[in-house]
Design a protein around this motif. Structure first.
Motif, short mmCIF file in Angstrom:
data_model
loop_
_atom_site.label_atom_id
_atom_site.label_comp_id
_atom_site.label_asym_id
_atom_site.label_seq_id
_atom_site.Cartn_x
_atom_site.Cartn_y
_atom_site.Cartn_z
N SER A 1 11.30 -3.46 4.58
CA SER A 1 11.77 -2.02 4.33
C SER A 1 10.39 -1.75 3.37
CB SER A 1 12.87 -1.84 3.80
OG SER A 1 13.25 -2.13 2.55
N ILE A 2 9.98 -0.45 3.27
CA ILE A 2 9.09 0.25 2.28
C ILE A 2 9.94 0.87 1.43
CG2 ILE A 2 7.15 1.50 2.06
CD1 ILE A 2 6.38 0.78 5.07
N ARG A 3 9.89 0.64 0.17
CA ARG A 3 10.59 1.47 -0.82
C ARG A 3 9.75 1.41 -2.10
NH1 ARG A 3 12.92 -2.43 -3.86
NH2 ARG A 3 13.20 -4.53 -3.05
N ASP A 4 9.74 2.59 -2.58
CA ASP A 4 8.98 2.73 -3.84
C ASP A 4 9.48 2.19 -5.10
OD1 ASP A 4 7.17 4.40 -2.32
OD2 ASP A 4 8.54 6.20 -2.76
N ALA B 1 0.75 -1.20 0.03
CA ALA B 1 0.05 -0.02 0.01
C ALA B 1 1.07 1.55 0.14
CB ALA B 1 -0.91 0.03 1.26
N LEU B 2 2.03 1.33 0.66
CA LEU B 2 2.71 2.47 0.89
C LEU B 2 3.90 2.54 -0.39
CD1 LEU B 2 3.38 2.46 4.81
CD2 LEU B 2 1.67 3.74 3.34
N ALA B 3 4.18 1.77 -1.06
CA ALA B 3 4.96 1.50 -2.21
C ALA B 3 4.20 1.08 -3.37
CB ALA B 3 6.15 0.78 -2.02
N PRO B 4 3.05 1.78 -3.71
CA PRO B 4 2.24 1.04 -4.89
C PRO B 4 2.52 0.82 -6.23
CG PRO B 4 1.96 3.77 -4.60
CD PRO B 4 2.60 3.11 -3.29
N ALA C 1 5.21 -9.41 -6.82
CA ALA C 1 5.93 -10.87 -6.75
C ALA C 1 7.43 -10.69 -6.10
CB ALA C 1 6.27 -11.52 -8.27
N GLU C 2 8.18 -9.61 -6.44
CA GLU C 2 9.25 -9.18 -5.84
C GLU C 2 9.23 -8.91 -4.34
OE1 GLU C 2 11.88 -6.58 -3.63
OE2 GLU C 2 9.92 -5.82 -4.42
N LEU C 3 8.04 -8.43 -3.83
CA LEU C 3 7.87 -8.13 -2.46
C LEU C 3 7.65 -9.46 -1.77
CD1 LEU C 3 7.17 -6.14 -0.02
CD2 LEU C 3 4.88 -5.81 -0.90
N ALA D 1 -6.30 -11.54 -0.05
CA ALA D 1 -7.23 -11.47 -1.02
C ALA D 1 -8.30 -9.99 -0.53
CB ALA D 1 -8.13 -12.80 -0.94
N VAL D 2 -8.39 -10.02 0.34
CA VAL D 2 -9.16 -8.49 0.52
C VAL D 2 -8.30 -7.30 0.25
CG1 VAL D 2 -10.23 -7.35 2.48
CG2 VAL D 2 -10.78 -9.98 2.53
N ALA D 3 -7.23 -7.46 0.68
CA ALA D 3 -6.19 -6.25 0.52
C ALA D 3 -5.96 -5.99 -1.01
CB ALA D 3 -4.87 -6.47 0.87
N ASP D 4 -5.87 -7.10 -2.06
CA ASP D 4 -5.96 -7.20 -3.25
C ASP D 4 -6.84 -6.36 -3.93
OD1 ASP D 4 -4.21 -8.74 -5.68
OD2 ASP D 4 -6.08 -8.62 -6.12
N MET D 5 -8.07 -6.88 -3.33
CA MET D 5 -9.43 -6.13 -4.27
C MET D 5 -9.42 -4.62 -3.59
SD MET D 5 -12.71 -5.20 -3.01
CE MET D 5 -12.91 -6.01 -1.46
N LEU D 6 -9.05 -4.42 -2.31
CA LEU D 6 -9.14 -3.11 -1.82
C LEU D 6 -8.13 -2.28 -2.53
CD1 LEU D 6 -9.92 -3.25 1.91
CD2 LEU D 6 -11.45 -2.51 0.22
N LEU D 7 -6.86 -2.61 -2.90
CA LEU D 7 -5.64 -2.13 -3.47
C LEU D 7 -5.80 -1.91 -4.95
CD1 LEU D 7 -2.81 -2.88 -1.10
CD2 LEU D 7 -4.12 -0.70 -1.07
#
Length: 169
Positions: free
Chosen positions: A166-169, A103-106, A111-113, A132-138
């Motif tokens: 880590s969160i990276r874009d 979500a924070l690195a859209p 797959a890499e994540l 599955a829920v997040a996949d739909m919401l995002l």
């Protein structure tokens, strides 16, 4: 930075990392004592069981849980780390860390994540219902689901070893 751990490692993980935010994903009746360094408004406690289909007497992860999790993540200024935990640090917490990072690195490849998650935590078995829920919401069009399915079930463990994502874009 997101730090993932089990319930038994919350206090030491918060102290070691200097985290100021805490996400707890636990079944009803599982107690959590919020570390003193975490302000009440920086702690989100979501009550759900680690299940993928409805079962009598259990709370299945749902859209309201994922929306609350995403809301909590979007309000995070990332100045200090966040600790995400469930009972064992294997399923609900790893799914939530994956969801927050996505979500924070859209633009980050799903797959890499997922492969990074597996590398960091050999026991990670992200809860498929949360994914599955997040996949739909995002609006990820099944890519989060496919990526988590591709890494498969993690190594058997009673408790996951704490790790950081880590969160990276």
């Amino acid at each position: 930075m997101i730090h993932v751990c089990s319930l038994s490692k919350v206090e030491e993980t918060v102290a070691r990392t200097g985290a100021e935010r805490l996400l707890s994903l636990l079944a009803d009746g599982t107690g959590i004592i919020r570390p003193a360094s975490i302000l009440a408004e920086n702690h989100l406690h979501l009550v759900m069981h680690d299940i993928v289909a409805a079962q009598e007497g259990m709370t299945m992860p749902g859209e309201e849980h994922v929306r609350a999790l995403l809301d909590f993540a979007y309000r995070w200024d990332r100045a200090k780390p966040m600790v995400v935990h469930c009972y064992a640090g294997i399923s609900r917490s790893t799914a939530s860390a994956y969801i927050i990072a996505a979500a924070l690195a859209p633009k980050r490849d799903e797959a890499e994540l997922a492969k990074t998650l597996r590398f960091l935590s050999p026991s990670a078995t992200p809860n498929p219902r949360l994914i599955a829920v997040a996949d739909m919401l995002l609006g990820r069009e099944g890519r989060m689901i496919a990526a988590v399915e591709a890494i498969g079930r993690g190594a058997d463990a009673f408790e996951g070893i704490p790790f950081e994502l880590s969160i990276r874009d």
